[in-house]
Design a protein around this motif. Structure first.
Motif, PDB file in Angstrom:
ATOM      1  N   SER A 116       9.666  28.760  -9.144  1.00 49.02           N
ATOM      2  CA  SER A 116       9.716  30.028  -9.859  1.00 49.02           C
ATOM      3  C   SER A 116       9.748  31.203  -8.888  1.00 49.02           C
ATOM      4  N   TYR A 117       8.942  31.108  -7.833  1.00 49.10           N
ATOM      5  CA  TYR A 117       8.901  32.178  -6.834  1.00 49.10           C
ATOM      6  C   TYR A 117      10.278  32.360  -6.195  1.00 49.10           C
ATOM      7  N   HIS A 118      10.895  31.260  -5.796  1.00 52.55           N
ATOM      8  CA  HIS A 118      12.201  31.341  -5.142  1.00 52.55           C
ATOM      9  C   HIS A 118      13.272  31.882  -6.090  1.00 52.55           C
ATOM     10  N   ALA A 139      15.283  35.320  -5.476  1.00 52.25           N
ATOM     11  CA  ALA A 139      16.749  35.347  -5.479  1.00 52.25           C
ATOM     12  C   ALA A 139      17.288  36.350  -6.500  1.00 52.25           C
ATOM     13  N   ALA A 140      16.572  36.538  -7.588  1.00 45.03           N
ATOM     14  CA  ALA A 140      17.006  37.479  -8.616  1.00 45.03           C
ATOM     15  C   ALA A 140      16.698  38.924  -8.234  1.00 45.03           C
ATOM     16  N   GLY A 141      15.926  39.120  -7.174  1.00 39.14           N
ATOM     17  CA  GLY A 141      15.615  40.465  -6.712  1.00 39.14           C
ATOM     18  C   GLY A 141      14.524  41.159  -7.501  1.00 39.14           C
ATOM     19  N   LEU A 142      13.636  40.405  -8.102  1.00 38.94           N
ATOM     20  CA  LEU A 142      12.533  41.006  -8.846  1.00 38.94           C
ATOM     21  C   LEU A 142      11.584  41.722  -7.884  1.00 38.94           C
ATOM     22  N   PRO A 143      10.965  42.815  -8.319  1.00 39.05           N
ATOM     23  CA  PRO A 143      10.147  43.630  -7.414  1.00 39.05           C
ATOM     24  C   PRO A 143       8.895  42.927  -6.895  1.00 39.05           C
ATOM     25  N   ASN A 144       8.285  42.052  -7.667  1.00 40.31           N
ATOM     26  CA  ASN A 144       7.049  41.404  -7.243  1.00 40.31           C
ATOM     27  C   ASN A 144       7.152  39.902  -7.508  1.00 40.31           C
ATOM     28  N   PRO A 145       8.001  39.186  -6.761  1.00 42.57           N
ATOM     29  CA  PRO A 145       8.177  37.759  -7.055  1.00 42.57           C
ATOM     30  C   PRO A 145       6.887  36.982  -6.822  1.00 42.57           C
ATOM     31  N   GLY A 197       2.862  38.961 -13.568  1.00 36.13           N
ATOM     32  CA  GLY A 197       1.847  39.378 -14.528  1.00 36.13           C
ATOM     33  C   GLY A 197       1.492  38.297 -15.517  1.00 36.13           C
ATOM     34  N   THR A 198       2.151  37.154 -15.426  1.00 39.78           N
ATOM     35  CA  THR A 198       1.879  36.062 -16.355  1.00 39.78           C
ATOM     36  C   THR A 198       1.226  34.893 -15.652  1.00 39.78           C
ATOM     37  N   GLN A 220      -0.998  32.728  -2.828  1.00 43.07           N
ATOM     38  CA  GLN A 220      -0.332  33.059  -1.577  1.00 43.07           C
ATOM     39  C   GLN A 220       0.973  32.290  -1.487  1.00 43.07           C
ATOM     40  N   VAL A 221       2.020  32.989  -1.086  1.00 44.05           N
ATOM     41  CA  VAL A 221       3.325  32.355  -0.939  1.00 44.05           C
ATOM     42  C   VAL A 221       3.270  31.413   0.256  1.00 44.05           C
ATOM     43  N   PRO A 222       3.555  30.118   0.058  1.00 48.01           N
ATOM     44  CA  PRO A 222       3.506  29.183   1.173  1.00 48.01           C
ATOM     45  C   PRO A 222       4.604  29.500   2.193  1.00 48.01           C
ATOM     46  N   GLY A 223       4.246  29.523   3.461  1.00 54.15           N
ATOM     47  CA  GLY A 223       5.216  29.744   4.522  1.00 54.15           C
ATOM     48  C   GLY A 223       5.557  31.202   4.746  1.00 54.15           C
ATOM     49  N   LYS A 224       4.797  32.129   4.182  1.00 51.79           N
ATOM     50  CA  LYS A 224       5.101  33.551   4.344  1.00 51.79           C
ATOM     51  C   LYS A 224       4.593  34.034   5.688  1.00 51.79           C
ATOM     52  N   LYS A 225       5.487  34.668   6.446  1.00 56.56           N
ATOM     53  CA  LYS A 225       5.142  35.184   7.774  1.00 56.56           C
ATOM     54  C   LYS A 225       4.563  36.587   7.650  1.00 56.56           C
ATOM     55  N   ALA A 226       4.061  37.092   8.749  1.00 55.55           N
ATOM     56  CA  ALA A 226       3.434  38.400   8.747  1.00 55.55           C
ATOM     57  C   ALA A 226       4.417  39.507   8.391  1.00 55.55           C
ATOM     58  N   GLY A 227       5.691  39.359   8.738  1.00 57.22           N
ATOM     59  CA  GLY A 227       6.691  40.397   8.456  1.00 57.22           C
ATOM     60  C   GLY A 227       7.171  40.397   7.021  1.00 57.22           C
TER      61      GLY A 227
END
Length: 154
Positions: free
Chosen positions: A111-113, A117-123, A127-128, A140-147
């Protein structure tokens, strides 16, 4: 079927539906024998022999050759079927996801990916999600880097 066992159960059915059940062809407004409809359900036929828009009570009796009674026997069970389907498709799915945390996490990543890909502001947090309920921590998004980049996503 259980309505048949009650014996004195009646369901309200529109006259046009009864005419359809008694029709011999696709002309739903004309029963094969208008007198049969008039004899069984006098409120369904006006003085000119036309089917009215009235509602009549039909005995729920499940027997061969009685489509009106069979229809009346099935009508009351549809409300219960609606609640059963609502339960199975909402509460049972949530129970399944709670009992299978690995699958829930996999679906959350997919769902996150898709949201990313759809360009949603807060993937990942539309809110659900459960982080808005009770004492659940922020996901927390797995594999998310500091940047802010995510590994494996272009």
């Amino acid at each position: 079927m259980a309505m048949t066992w009650v014996g004195d159960y009646y369901a309200v059915i529109p006259c046009r539906e009864l005419a359809f059940l008694m029709a011999q062809d696709t002309n739903w407004s004309a029963p094969k024998n208008p007198m049969e409809l008039a004899m069984k359900y006098p409120a369904c036929v006006d003085a000119g022999g036309n089917v009215t828009d009235e509602l009549v009570a039909v005995n729920a009796h499940f027997q061969f050759g009685n489509p009106q009674g069979i229809g009346a026997a099935f009508k009351p069970t549809f409300g219960m079927g609606l609640w059963l389907c609502t339960f199975l498709h909402t509460i049972a799915v949530e129970i399944y996801l709670a009992l299978t945390p690995v699958e829930a996490e996999r679906l959350r990543r997919i769902s996150y990916h898709k949201q990313l890909a759809a360009g949603l502001p807060n993937p990942g947090s539309a809110g659900t999600t459960v982080q808005g309920w009770g004492d659940a921590g922020e996901w927390q998004v797995p594999g998310k880097k500091a940047g802010g980049e995510v590994e494996g996503v272009e």
